[in-house]
Design a protein around this motif. Structure first.
Motif, PDB file in Angstrom:
ATOM      1  N   SER A   4     -31.976 -13.219 -22.369  1.00 20.54           N
ATOM      2  CA  SER A   4     -33.344 -12.474 -21.192  1.00 20.54           C
ATOM      3  C   SER A   4     -34.571 -11.844 -22.146  1.00 20.54           C
ATOM      4  O   SER A   4     -35.202 -12.460 -21.980  1.00 20.54           O
ATOM      5  CB  SER A   4     -32.498 -11.003 -21.202  1.00 20.54           C
ATOM      6  N   ALA A   5     -34.767 -12.216 -23.420  1.00 20.19           N
ATOM      7  CA  ALA A   5     -36.040 -12.002 -24.057  1.00 20.19           C
ATOM      8  C   ALA A   5     -35.559 -13.758 -24.773  1.00 20.19           C
ATOM      9  O   ALA A   5     -37.046 -13.176 -24.843  1.00 20.19           O
ATOM     10  CB  ALA A   5     -35.329 -12.115 -25.632  1.00 20.19           C
ATOM     11  N   THR A   6     -35.472 -14.359 -24.294  1.00 18.81           N
ATOM     12  CA  THR A   6     -35.963 -16.047 -24.054  1.00 18.81           C
ATOM     13  C   THR A   6     -36.744 -16.223 -22.398  1.00 18.81           C
ATOM     14  O   THR A   6     -36.637 -17.736 -22.362  1.00 18.81           O
ATOM     15  CB  THR A   6     -35.070 -16.992 -24.557  1.00 18.81           C
ATOM     16  N   GLN A   7     -36.852 -16.074 -22.094  1.00 17.86           N
ATOM     17  CA  GLN A   7     -37.387 -15.562 -20.258  1.00 17.86           C
ATOM     18  C   GLN A   7     -36.257 -16.189 -19.309  1.00 17.86           C
ATOM     19  O   GLN A   7     -36.681 -16.732 -18.424  1.00 17.86           O
ATOM     20  CB  GLN A   7     -38.292 -16.000 -20.144  1.00 17.86           C
ATOM     21  N   VAL A   8     -35.583 -15.803 -19.448  1.00 25.49           N
ATOM     22  CA  VAL A   8     -34.163 -16.060 -18.155  1.00 25.49           C
ATOM     23  C   VAL A   8     -34.178 -15.069 -17.497  1.00 25.49           C
ATOM     24  O   VAL A   8     -33.718 -13.391 -17.893  1.00 25.49           O
ATOM     25  CB  VAL A   8     -32.733 -16.067 -18.898  1.00 25.49           C
ATOM     26  N   SER A   9     -33.929 -14.751 -16.055  1.00 25.61           N
ATOM     27  CA  SER A   9     -34.606 -13.705 -15.693  1.00 25.61           C
ATOM     28  C   SER A   9     -32.829 -13.043 -15.677  1.00 25.61           C
ATOM     29  O   SER A   9     -31.479 -13.673 -15.035  1.00 25.61           O
ATOM     30  CB  SER A   9     -34.337 -13.768 -14.151  1.00 25.61           C
ATOM     31  N   THR A  10     -33.072 -11.504 -15.988  1.00 25.51           N
ATOM     32  CA  THR A  10     -32.090 -11.398 -16.062  1.00 25.51           C
ATOM     33  C   THR A  10     -30.816 -11.354 -14.598  1.00 25.51           C
ATOM     34  O   THR A  10     -29.830 -10.214 -14.414  1.00 25.51           O
ATOM     35  CB  THR A  10     -31.725  -9.071 -16.257  1.00 25.51           C
ATOM     36  N   LYS A  67     -38.092 -18.927 -34.895  1.00 25.03           N
ATOM     37  CA  LYS A  67     -38.082 -17.784 -33.429  1.00 25.03           C
ATOM     38  C   LYS A  67     -36.661 -17.114 -32.409  1.00 25.03           C
ATOM     39  O   LYS A  67     -36.513 -16.018 -33.039  1.00 25.03           O
ATOM     40  CB  LYS A  67     -38.458 -19.245 -32.194  1.00 25.03           C
ATOM     41  N   GLY A  68     -35.780 -18.006 -33.236  1.00 24.64           N
ATOM     42  CA  GLY A  68     -34.330 -17.061 -32.674  1.00 24.64           C
ATOM     43  C   GLY A  68     -33.877 -15.784 -33.311  1.00 24.64           C
ATOM     44  O   GLY A  68     -33.836 -15.166 -32.455  1.00 24.64           O
ATOM     45  N   ALA A  69     -34.326 -15.968 -34.766  1.00 26.02           N
ATOM     46  CA  ALA A  69     -33.709 -15.200 -35.556  1.00 26.02           C
ATOM     47  C   ALA A  69     -34.904 -13.554 -35.240  1.00 26.02           C
ATOM     48  O   ALA A  69     -34.593 -12.737 -35.420  1.00 26.02           O
ATOM     49  CB  ALA A  69     -34.189 -15.547 -37.225  1.00 26.02           C
ATOM     50  N   GLY A  70     -36.297 -14.418 -34.972  1.00 27.39           N
ATOM     51  CA  GLY A  70     -36.631 -13.329 -34.906  1.00 27.39           C
ATOM     52  C   GLY A  70     -36.969 -12.137 -33.851  1.00 27.39           C
ATOM     53  O   GLY A  70     -36.631 -11.445 -33.066  1.00 27.39           O
ATOM     54  N   ILE A  71     -36.369 -13.305 -32.744  1.00 34.40           N
ATOM     55  CA  ILE A  71     -36.729 -12.537 -31.600  1.00 34.40           C
ATOM     56  C   ILE A  71     -34.521 -11.960 -31.391  1.00 34.40           C
ATOM     57  O   ILE A  71     -34.612 -10.724 -31.027  1.00 34.40           O
ATOM     58  CB  ILE A  71     -35.909 -13.675 -30.350  1.00 34.40           C
ATOM     59  N   GLY A  72     -33.843 -12.057 -32.649  1.00 38.13           N
ATOM     60  CA  GLY A  72     -32.746 -11.687 -32.536  1.00 38.13           C
ATOM     61  C   GLY A  72     -32.693 -10.488 -33.057  1.00 38.13           C
ATOM     62  O   GLY A  72     -32.277  -9.537 -33.207  1.00 38.13           O
TER      63      GLY A  72
END
Length: 211
Positions: free
Chosen positions: A167-173, A29-34
C-alpha cells in the motif's frame, strides 16, 4: 497511538522518505519505505496482529475471454520480474499464486520485513500497478514451532506487513486482503529444518476482478 496520529505520522515520514528517493536504487527505496512502515505498524505480533485489510470496492472488471488473456500477460510479467528471486510462480485456473519461503521474507519469530525481501516486493508492486484489474489475497503461514495461538497471530502480522509495504508503493488498499493460517497448512515436513523454512512462508493469490 491513535489511528489519526498514526496516519499523520505515516504521511509525514513518507514525505521525508519519498523526497530523498530520487537518487536511490530500488533496494534503498524499499528500505526507506520499510522504515516508515516499521515506525507506524509496530513489531512482532503487537499492533499488527489483527486482520486489517479486507477487499473493498474497486474499479475495473474483466469478462469472458478477456480474463484468461489478461492473466496470461500478468503471469508472464511476474515470471520476468521475479526471475532468480526464489519466488515460485504458479498458475491455478485464472488465478496466479506466488509462494515466497522464509529464507526470503522474515527473520525467525518476527513480522519485520528483511532487507532482501524489499526487492521482491518491489517487483510484485510494479506488476500489480501495471495490471490493476486484479485483487490480492496475502496469506501468512508459519511452521509448528512454539504456541499455536502465537503462530496464528504471527502469520497475520506477517501478511499485514506485506500489505503495508504494498500500500505504501501505491497498490490500492481496496485490492488487498490479509489472512493468517498459522501452522495449519504446511507444505513440507516440520520435523526438518529445511521443511520448517518452507512452511514459514507468505503466499500471494492474484485473482482477476470479474464483472
Amino acid at each position: 497511538m491513535t489511528s489519526f496520529k498514526k496516519t499523520i505520522l505515516f504521511i509525514s515520514l513518507s514525505s521525508l522518505v519519498l523526497t530523498g528517493c530520487a537518487n536511490m536504487n530500488n533496494t534503498q527505496k524499499g528500505a526507506g519505505i520499510g522504515a516508515v512502515i516499521g515506525a507506524v505498524a509496530g513489531k512482532g505480533t503487537g499492533d499488527n496482529d489483527k486482520k486489517r485489510y479486507v477487499w473493498g470496492a474497486a474499479l475495473g472488471a474483466l469478462t469472458g475471454s478477456a480474463i484468461g488473456s489478461y492473466m496470461d500477460k500478468q503471469e508472464q510479467a511476474f515470471r520476468e520480474e521475479l526471475a532468480d528471486s526464489g519466488v515460485k510462480v504458479y498458475r491455478e485456473g485464472d488465478n496466479i499464486r506466488l509462494s515466497i519461503h522464509g529464507n526470503i521474507t522474515f527473520a525467525t519469530n518476527s513480522a519485520e520485513i528483511v532487507a532482501n525481501f524489499y526487492a521482491v516486493l518491489g517487483g510484485v508492486s510494479k506488476v500489480l500497478n501495471e495490471y490493476e484489474k486484479t485483487k490480492l489475497s496475502i496469506e501468512g503461514h508459519t511452521d509448528n514451532q512454539g504456541n499455536e495461538q502465537y503462530n496464528q497471530k504471527l502469520s497475520i502480522a506477517r501478511a499485514n506487513s506485506v500489505a503495508d509495504y504494498l500500500s505504501a508503493t501505491q497498490v490500492s488498499t481496496n485490492r488487498l486482503q490479509t489472512l493468517g493460517f498459522g501452522e495449519s497448512k504446511p507444505v513440507a515436513d516440520n520435523n526438518t529444518a529445511s521443511g520448517r523454512q518452507k512452511n514459514r512462508r507468505v503466499e500471494l493469490q492474484i485473482i482477476p476482478m470479474q464483472g
